[in-house]
Write an enzyme that holds these catalytic residues in place. Sequence first.
Site, PDB file in Angstrom:
ATOM      1  N   SER A  27       0.799  -1.222   0.000  1.00 60.93           N
ATOM      2  CA  SER A  27       0.000   0.000   0.000  1.00 60.93           C
ATOM      3  C   SER A  27       0.833   1.274   0.000  1.00 60.93           C
ATOM      4  CB  SER A  27      -0.949   0.014   1.206  1.00 60.93           C
ATOM      5  OG  SER A  27      -0.214  -0.089   2.414  1.00 60.93           O
ATOM      6  N   HIS A  77      -0.527   6.644   5.921  1.00 60.77           N
ATOM      7  CA  HIS A  77       0.023   6.530   4.571  1.00 60.77           C
ATOM      8  C   HIS A  77       0.293   7.935   4.020  1.00 60.77           C
ATOM      9  CE1 HIS A  77      -1.388   2.423   4.924  1.00 60.77           C
ATOM     10  NE2 HIS A  77      -0.784   2.118   3.780  1.00 60.77           N
TER      11      HIS A  77
END
Length: 291
Positions: A42, A268
């Site tokens: 990811s 993230h």
Amino acid sequence: MTPRKTAGVAAAACLALTTAMALAGPAQASPVQGAYVALGDSYTAVGTLTAPAPGTPSACRQGIDNYPHVVARNLGLQLADVSCSGAQARDMTLAQSPDSPPQFDALTPSTSVVTLGIGGNDNNTFSTAVRGCEVIDALSVFDIGSPCADFYKSTFTDAIASDEVNIAGALQQIHRLSPQAKVFVVGYPDILPQSGNCRPQLTLTTKDTAYLDGIELALNSMLRHAAQSNDATYVDTYTPSVGHDACQSASTRWIEPLVPAGAYAPFHPNAVGQQHTAAAVEAALRAAGVS
């Protein structure tokens, strides 16, 4: 249970859910060929969640503004981005789900550039460390000691060390499948602050914040060593991101916190973070003669 502890446990439950959503999911659909093949989890795949890459599985959360897409556009490279949330080193050669191929299926003898961003999900290192420490430290009302480090000790760094053989094997297979390719291993950006803690966003104590940061440093160190030992270039995204971790203000951070601002995945890179990761990768490619 006190309100403070209740809030901490609730935050931990939320963290478990959002981490699973961000890191798990089926792999990329049938890959296309390209001069530049992007492989990874990811931290490679995810961009702005409202700008998915066309034709990609929604669970992979692959964004059209992730760093492989930015680098490919800037350097004029034909891109085959097969990165996917939740990917582990094993998913390079095994299907991540029954209807998806191994990421290495995108590699061909004509591939000229490969980036690999992998390792954080191996042995469930990231998710277990963050979720586990958040739950353990939620039981501590005050910023005292290192309950999580005391509980897990060297569990995560031992797992990281044992995973180097898998990263090395993946790099060796890349060279076999794409012998002309220049290969780059992309490290992970700085997620937590270098000092202090992240309360109230996270219940981590100051010492356990440092403990988790040390785990990420160990992971990046292992990736660097694996790259250097297997004819690949390591791309450091940690150093330039120091001071832009998830605990900083919205105007400063490159990594989103547990509750993101905007359409980003928790912990993230946001759009600015993706741009800076792309800049580091692009600089490494140019230094290696890719332009």
